[in-house]
Design an enzyme around this catalytic site. Structure first.
Site, PDB file in Angstrom:
ATOM      1  N   CYS A 125      -3.188  24.588  16.045  1.00  0.00           N
ATOM      2  CA  CYS A 125      -3.532  23.366  15.309  1.00  0.00           C
ATOM      3  C   CYS A 125      -2.371  22.383  15.233  1.00  0.00           C
ATOM      4  O   CYS A 125      -2.575  21.196  14.960  1.00  0.00           O
ATOM      5  CB  CYS A 125      -4.019  23.724  13.916  1.00  0.00           C
ATOM      6  SG  CYS A 125      -5.512  24.714  14.000  1.00  0.00           S
ATOM      7  N   HIS A 166      -3.979  17.260   9.936  1.00  0.00           N
ATOM      8  CA  HIS A 166      -4.856  18.192  10.658  1.00  0.00           C
ATOM      9  C   HIS A 166      -6.032  18.545   9.749  1.00  0.00           C
ATOM     10  O   HIS A 166      -5.865  18.719   8.543  1.00  0.00           O
ATOM     11  CB  HIS A 166      -4.061  19.448  11.027  1.00  0.00           C
ATOM     12  CG  HIS A 166      -4.939  20.549  11.542  1.00  0.00           C
ATOM     13  ND1 HIS A 166      -5.770  20.380  12.628  1.00  0.00           N
ATOM     14  CD2 HIS A 166      -5.134  21.830  11.110  1.00  0.00           C
ATOM     15  CE1 HIS A 166      -6.425  21.513  12.844  1.00  0.00           C
ATOM     16  NE2 HIS A 166      -6.063  22.403  11.947  1.00  0.00           N
ATOM     17  N   ASN A 173     -13.120  21.923  12.244  1.00  0.00           N
ATOM     18  CA  ASN A 173     -11.741  22.048  12.727  1.00  0.00           C
ATOM     19  C   ASN A 173     -11.772  22.124  14.261  1.00  0.00           C
ATOM     20  O   ASN A 173     -12.214  23.124  14.819  1.00  0.00           O
ATOM     21  CB  ASN A 173     -11.118  23.313  12.122  1.00  0.00           C
ATOM     22  CG  ASN A 173      -9.681  23.525  12.571  1.00  0.00           C
ATOM     23  OD1 ASN A 173      -9.170  22.830  13.447  1.00  0.00           O
ATOM     24  ND2 ASN A 173      -9.031  24.517  11.994  1.00  0.00           N
TER      25      ASN A 173
HETATM   26  O1  UT7 Z   1      -6.450  25.275  11.439  1.00  0.00           O
HETATM   27  C1  UT7 Z   1      -5.860  26.526  11.481  1.00  0.00           C
HETATM   28  C2  UT7 Z   1      -5.405  26.921  10.153  1.00  0.00           C
HETATM   29  N1  UT7 Z   1      -6.507  27.433   9.398  1.00  0.00           N
HETATM   30  C3  UT7 Z   1      -6.646  27.112   8.135  1.00  0.00           C
HETATM   31  O2  UT7 Z   1      -5.898  26.327   7.622  1.00  0.00           O
HETATM   32  C4  UT7 Z   1      -7.733  27.815   7.347  1.00  0.00           C
HETATM   33  C5  UT7 Z   1      -7.188  28.225   5.996  1.00  0.00           C
HETATM   34  N2  UT7 Z   1      -8.136  28.957   5.210  1.00  0.00           N
HETATM   35  C6  UT7 Z   1      -9.270  28.424   4.680  1.00  0.00           C
HETATM   36  O3  UT7 Z   1      -9.586  27.285   4.934  1.00  0.00           O
HETATM   37  C7  UT7 Z   1     -10.072  29.230   3.712  1.00  0.00           C
HETATM   38  O4  UT7 Z   1      -9.342  30.390   3.359  1.00  0.00           O
HETATM   39  C8  UT7 Z   1     -11.474  29.672   4.251  1.00  0.00           C
HETATM   40  C9  UT7 Z   1     -12.386  28.445   4.317  1.00  0.00           C
HETATM   41  C10 UT7 Z   1     -11.338  30.302   5.603  1.00  0.00           C
HETATM   42  C11 UT7 Z   1     -12.110  30.667   3.285  1.00  0.00           C
HETATM   43  O5  UT7 Z   1     -12.222  30.111   1.989  1.00  0.00           O
HETATM   44  P1  UT7 Z   1     -11.699  30.900   0.719  1.00  0.00           P
HETATM   45  O6  UT7 Z   1     -12.005  30.085  -0.452  1.00  0.00           O
HETATM   46  O7  UT7 Z   1     -10.259  31.264   0.950  1.00  0.00           O
HETATM   47  O8  UT7 Z   1     -12.619  32.173   0.729  1.00  0.00           O
HETATM   48  P2  UT7 Z   1     -12.192  33.705   0.746  1.00  0.00           P
HETATM   49  O9  UT7 Z   1     -11.731  34.110   2.086  1.00  0.00           O
HETATM   50  O10 UT7 Z   1     -11.308  33.975  -0.426  1.00  0.00           O
HETATM   51  O11 UT7 Z   1     -13.582  34.388   0.453  1.00  0.00           O
HETATM   52  C12 UT7 Z   1     -14.261  34.217  -0.802  1.00  0.00           C
HETATM   53  C13 UT7 Z   1     -15.629  34.841  -0.690  1.00  0.00           C
HETATM   54  C14 UT7 Z   1     -15.610  36.246  -0.081  1.00  0.00           C
HETATM   55  O12 UT7 Z   1     -16.610  37.019  -0.715  1.00  0.00           O
HETATM   56  P3  UT7 Z   1     -16.233  38.079  -1.865  1.00  0.00           P
HETATM   57  O13 UT7 Z   1     -15.285  39.035  -1.217  1.00  0.00           O
HETATM   58  O14 UT7 Z   1     -15.604  37.267  -2.948  1.00  0.00           O
HETATM   59  O15 UT7 Z   1     -17.544  38.659  -2.215  1.00  0.00           O
HETATM   60  C15 UT7 Z   1     -16.024  36.004   1.339  1.00  0.00           C
HETATM   61  O16 UT7 Z   1     -16.631  37.129   1.932  1.00  0.00           O
HETATM   62  O17 UT7 Z   1     -16.461  34.051   0.165  1.00  0.00           O
HETATM   63  C16 UT7 Z   1     -17.022  34.891   1.162  1.00  0.00           C
HETATM   64  N3  UT7 Z   1     -17.220  34.105   2.380  1.00  0.00           N
HETATM   65  C17 UT7 Z   1     -18.332  33.405   2.614  1.00  0.00           C
HETATM   66  N4  UT7 Z   1     -19.455  33.249   1.912  1.00  0.00           N
HETATM   67  C18 UT7 Z   1     -20.410  32.469   2.413  1.00  0.00           C
HETATM   68  C19 UT7 Z   1     -16.344  33.912   3.412  1.00  0.00           C
HETATM   69  N5  UT7 Z   1     -16.896  33.102   4.329  1.00  0.00           N
HETATM   70  C20 UT7 Z   1     -18.132  32.782   3.859  1.00  0.00           C
HETATM   71  C21 UT7 Z   1     -19.162  31.973   4.361  1.00  0.00           C
HETATM   72  N6  UT7 Z   1     -20.275  31.851   3.609  1.00  0.00           N
HETATM   73  N7  UT7 Z   1     -19.066  31.319   5.532  1.00  0.00           N
END
Ligand code: UT7
Length: 330
Positions: free
Chosen positions: A113, A254, A284
């Site tokens: 990225c 980004h 992204n």
């Molecule tokens: O460009 C390259 C660099 N990349 C980035 O900068 C990405 C950085 N990370 C992020 O943007 C975020 O961490 C994500 C968007 C990937 C995830 O969001 P989050 O708020 O950090 O969610 P999380 O990983 O803490 O997950 C929270 C919950 C989990 O469920 P439980 O364990 O709380 O029951 C996940 O399983 O959300 C769940 N979850 C989803 N639920 C519905 C994860 N993905 C999804 C989804 N739909 N697509």
């Protein structure tokens, strides 16, 4: 020492759209979750016949056309990508041939990225060194080819696109490139990667069965690193150029997550209307997000000649980079 300026922007976005509603039918997710946690509403997906070099060529053609430049006059082609058509030859070679850049050399730059920021920095210094006068920097990624559409934690995030800047020497009275600050922190490698397909883990039945040719991400780790590092690197560049937040005309970050962008912008004290956010439309697109953001900012009339432009990215590696330019396109 000659200065470097951006003289043209070109982009290519595939027509086909994958909406959050489409994804609801593919994995256990919801439009509400995706919008709230990422800000993404749709992403564009390349047709199966199209590879990264095809999108890169389209974006570069648009930039050359905007500048009225003959492809034969391009001297260097830098293609920033993590989804090359193949391991070798480089995508830059394929683009050079298709465009007819008969007098150019070039290479692929792998920085995920942050690729486009690294590419821009490289071009600026090539020009400042007086070595070259016409450089194409292209960010192009076909992320849909390396995303697992059964993994809801990654498949909702990415889209396909390409963007290109032409970089040339400044004329009398122009400023263009002002400063850059780039870093890598390889301790972040475990948190965002595509494990197989290289020399460490060559392709095999096993790597395919285990899904190791897909993007793997520990989202929370990357999120925390991204917010902290994008803020710190931007602040460093502002401080060492004695700039206050209100001096920045446009912030082109980004586009990985709307929450990352708004958190960084608010810590920096940047007014909301100067922060370009178009992740809702494209998701992204890895190396293509910054030229796409620039094009949309130009279309919105926010980015024009004289605008002090802060560009920043953080990505896999970890990699991170900031550029400060005075925009010189009308
Ligand atoms: O460009 C390259 C660099 N990349 C980035 O900068 C990405 C950085 N990370 C992020 O943007 C975020 O961490 C994500 C968007 C990937 C995830 O969001 P989050 O708020 O950090 O969610 P999380 O990983 O803490 O997950 C929270 C919950 C989990 O469920 P439980 O364990 O709380 O029951 C996940 O399983 O959300 C769940 N979850 C989803 N639920 C519905 C994860 N993905 C999804 C989804 N739909 N697509």
């Amino acid at each position: 020492m000659p200065g470097a300026k951006i003289t043209a922007v070109g982009c290519y976005v595939p027509e086909r759209i994958l909406t959050n509603q489409d994804l609801e039918r593919m994995v256990d997710t919801s439009d509400a979750w995706i919008v709230e946690r990422t800000g993404i509403r749709k992403r564009h997906i390349a047709d199966p016949s199209m590879a990264t070099s095809d999108m890169a060529v389209e974006a570069a053609r648009e930039a050359l056309l905007a500048r009225g430049m003959d492809p034969a006059d391009v001297e260097v082609i830098i293609v920033c990508t993590v989804t090359p058509d193949m391991m070798f030859p480089s995508t830059a070679c394929l683009v050079q041939d298709r465009l007819g850049c008969r007098h150019a050399w070039g290479f692929d730059l792998i920085a995920a990225c942050s690729g486009f920021v690294y590419g821009l920095t490289t071009a600026a210094h090539f020009i400042r060194a007086g070595a070259y006068r016409r450089i194409l920097v292209i960010g192009a990624d076909t992320m849909s080819r390396i995303v697992n559409y059964r993994d809801r934690t990654t498949c909702v995030l990415f889209g396909d696109a390409a963007g290109a800047f032409l970089v040339e020497p400044t004329e009398e009275g122009e400023v263009g490139f002002i400063d850059s600050y780039n870093i890598i922190d390889g301790s972040g490698a475990p948190y965002l990667n595509m494990p197989a397909g290289g020399s460490r883990m060559p392709p095999s039945h096993e790597t395919v069965e285990k899904g190791l040719h897909y993007v793997h991400q520990d989202g929370q780790q990357v999120f925390k690193y991204a917010v902290r590092t994008m803020y710190e690197t931007c602040q460093l560049v502002l401080d060492r150029n004695s700039l206050r937040p209100e001096d920045i005309g446009v912030f082109l970050p980004h586009q990985a997550n709307k929450r990352i962008i708004t958190a960084v912008a608010s810590r920096l004290g940047l007014p909301e209307d100067r922060v370009i956010i178009n992740i809702d439309e494209y998701g992204n697109t890895t190396a293509a997000t910054i030229p796409l953001a620039a094009r949309d900012a130009m279309r919105a009339g926010k980015l024009r000649r004289g605008t002090l432009t802060l560009i920043a990215a953080v990505g896999a590696g970890y990699t991170a980079g900031v550029n400060l330019w005075r925009w010189e396109i009308d």
